[in-house]
Design an enzyme around this catalytic site. Structure first.
Site, PDB file in Angstrom:
ATOM      1  N   SER A   1       0.796  -1.034  -0.142  1.00 38.77           N
ATOM      2  CA  SER A   1      -0.047  -0.007  -0.115  1.00 38.77           C
ATOM      3  C   SER A   1       0.973   1.237   0.148  1.00 38.77           C
ATOM      4  O   SER A   1       1.679   1.609  -0.910  1.00 38.77           O
ATOM      5  CB  SER A   1      -0.893  -0.110   1.090  1.00 38.77           C
ATOM      6  OG  SER A   1      -1.804   1.033   1.188  1.00 38.77           O
TER       7      SER A   1
ATOM      8  N   ASP B   1      -9.365  -5.089  -4.776  1.00 37.36           N
ATOM      9  CA  ASP B   1      -8.515  -4.177  -3.774  1.00 37.36           C
ATOM     10  C   ASP B   1      -9.745  -2.953  -3.436  1.00 37.36           C
ATOM     11  O   ASP B   1     -10.276  -2.320  -4.585  1.00 37.36           O
ATOM     12  CB  ASP B   1      -7.324  -3.823  -4.324  1.00 37.36           C
ATOM     13  CG  ASP B   1      -6.529  -2.884  -3.266  1.00 37.36           C
ATOM     14  OD1 ASP B   1      -7.125  -2.038  -2.364  1.00 37.36           O
ATOM     15  OD2 ASP B   1      -5.206  -2.998  -3.157  1.00 37.36           O
TER      16      ASP B   1
ATOM     17  N   HIS C   1      -7.356  -5.419  -0.207  1.00 35.50           N
ATOM     18  CA  HIS C   1      -5.988  -4.640  -0.008  1.00 35.50           C
ATOM     19  C   HIS C   1      -4.820  -5.275   0.656  1.00 35.50           C
ATOM     20  O   HIS C   1      -5.043  -5.421   1.850  1.00 35.50           O
ATOM     21  CB  HIS C   1      -6.332  -3.331   0.518  1.00 35.50           C
ATOM     22  CG  HIS C   1      -5.559  -2.121   0.367  1.00 35.50           C
ATOM     23  ND1 HIS C   1      -4.829  -1.821  -0.657  1.00 35.50           N
ATOM     24  CD2 HIS C   1      -4.778  -1.699   1.478  1.00 35.50           C
ATOM     25  CE1 HIS C   1      -4.132  -1.012  -0.649  1.00 35.50           C
ATOM     26  NE2 HIS C   1      -3.906  -0.765   0.773  1.00 35.50           N
TER      27      HIS C   1
END
Ligand code: CA
Length: 512
Positions: free
Chosen positions: A187, A399, A437
């Site tokens: 991320s 995601d 995610h």
């Protein structure tokens, strides 16, 4: 499930069986690190830690208060001054059994949080592992207000400084330098790994950068835009959680089977042309259905975000991102905290900023200002390539924060910029069907990508961190990555632009 080889238990068993403490000399060598003098650095403490210890790790703006330790190691806590107005809190965890590898860690969100789970993970796999708070304490972005050097630490400098100083601590403790250097993050941490390859190509020999938050300003502008599309909870357009479940089920109904197998996983969301009209309320159907204003929301959230001249600002969210409450994070009726804080404090430098009139011009402004060069949307990785660096990236195809199309877009941009039709000699992108995610989702989403929560399988075929080690040290590039999942058979994940397709009894295979 694939066989799980734990690196933890045998070590413990040897200590328990022998009844011998081998920690005396290590403990003394560790404590001696408090005398180490490094530039702009203060060693706060250095002490040997035993397995199964629970460390107190609270800070004034704490992300967590306790960290459970798996392995035995020397724990070094330090502060590094990066400028006269900015500094990092960092920790180096130096395992008793060291394989000569350095591992630098990133952070998530706007963190601010030393990643203790990944410190533990790294030492479990015998890396000398270093993590920092990336220049500020806690998750909030108010620290950026009037503090450009704190932004610079967050955007590019923190990881570099953590790495330079961390490597010197490693050399002092073990009496020799590391052999190879690696990076792990997802991320915002995926963006940091990408930034490292661009700005400091010598820092790492191998990088694992998951779901990178590259094109940062546009991404966070997308978050704010999404909040405006769905509206506040009292708006006619707002879609409450129960109706998102209706949407999720309809998307599966329309698109799950496109890959030839109804398993609640959409292998190729690009093929999913979701028709929301199927769940529109009618005179006969008045429950578990959506109104026209809600349908208008659905028509927008699965479309790319384009600029005033039709130029692409950010690729679309994958149909499937809404499953299991995915959209209740970004579309809960208020501006996402990460995006809100970034725009308020780093872009507008105004804690009273009102998002009521936020529009595409504000995203354009953010990209012009680009504090600290955080956008990380430069596609020239030639210096990293030339020095022999290896880069693995991966992205979940449901995601709910960062559309997986961003990773494909970046792959294609690098390919064009560097004039390489295929980047796979040094840069590989794995797309993970059914993963959210960085972790989670219904797919085979466990492949060693973050902390031991993502499965510590001691085989590079099943562990993306060990895969980059094999690539760097043995020249064995990962052809595929095998993920496992809860209640799932293992699944082979393919590297872009290959496709994952069903071949009869073989199951999913990768095809050009
Ligand atoms: Ca399917």
């Amino acid at each position: 499930m694939a066989p799980r080889t734990s690196l933890i238990r045998p070590t413990l068993l040897i200590f328990l069986a022998s009844g011998v403490s081998a920690q005396g000399p290590r403990s003394a060598a560790c404590a001696n690190l408090t005398d180490l003098r490094l530039p702009d650095t203060t060693i706060l403490s250095a002490s040997h830690v035993s397995p199964l210890t629970s460390l107190n790790v609270s800070t004034p703006r704490s992300c967590q208060t306790q960290a459970l330790v798996t392995n035995s190691f020397c724990r070094v806590r330090l502060i590094i001054n990066t400028t006269s107005t900015s500094s990092l809190n960092a920790e180096a965890w130096l395992p008793d059994t060291w394989f000569g590898r350095f591992l630098g860690l990133g952070n998530g969100g706007l963190g601010g949080c030393i990643d203790y789970l990944d410190l533990d993970y790294g030492t479990t796999l015998h890396f000398a592992t270093v993590g920092s708070d990336n220049g500020h304490d806690g998750e909030g972005g108010d620290v950026y207000l009037d503090h450009p050097e704190v932004i610079n630490d967050f955007a590019f400098r923190g990881l570099h400084v953590e790495t330079v100083i961390g490597k010197q601590i490693v050399q002092a403790y073990y009496g020799k330098p590391h052999a190879k250097s690696y990076y792990l993050g997802c991320s915002a941490g995926g963006r940091m790994g990408t930034q490292a390859a661009l700005k400091y190509p010598e820092d790492f020999d191998g990088i694992v950068a998951g779901a990178p938050a590259t094109n940062w300003n546009s991404l966070l502008g997308l978050f704010v835009t999404m909040a405006g599309i769905v509206g506040a909870p009292d708006a006619p357009s707002f879609i409450p959680p129960a109706l998102w479940d209706v949407v999720a089920n309809e998307i599966l109904k329309q698109c799950d089977g496109l890959d030839g197998f109804s398993d609640e996983i959409i292998t190729e969301p690009d093929s999913c042309d979701f028709k929301p009209e199927a769940i529109q309320c009618t005179a006969q159907t008045t429950t578990n259905c959506l109104s026209e204003p809600q349908l208008a929301v659905l028509r927008k959230v699965y479309q790319p975000l384009n600029g005033p001249d039709g130029e692409l600002i950010f690729p679309r969210y994958d149909p499937g991102a809404e499953v299991d409450g995915g959209w209740q994070i970004l579309l809960n009726g208020s501006v996402n905290a990460i995006a809100g804080d970034w725009y308020k404090y780093a872009i507008f430098n105004n804690s009273d900023y009102d998002f009521g009139n936020f529009n595409l011009d504000d995203i354009a402004l953010a990209n012009r200002l680009d504090p600290g060069g955080i956008s990380t949307f430069n596609s020239d990785l030639s210096a990293f390539h030339t020095r022999g660096g290896k880069f693995i990236t991966y992205h979940g195809r449901q995601d709910q924060y960062i559309p997986s199309g961003n990773s494909k877009r970046v792959y294609n941009l690098i390919s064009q910029t560097m004039g390489l039709p295929n980047l796979d000699a040094f840069y590989r992108l794995f797309l993970i069907p059914g993963m959210g995610h960085c972790v989670g989702g219904r797919g085979a989403s466990l492949f060693g990508q973050v902390s031991s929560l993502s499965n510590v399988v001691n085989a590079s075929s099943h562990n993306v961190l060990l895969a980059v080690v094999d690539w760097v040290e043995k020249g064995v590039a990962p052809d595929t990555i095998t993920g496992t999942g809860l209640n799932l058979l293992p699944r082979t994940h393919c590297r872009y632009p290959q496709k994952s397709v069903i071949k009869g009894l073989l199951g999913y295979v990768c095809e050009a």
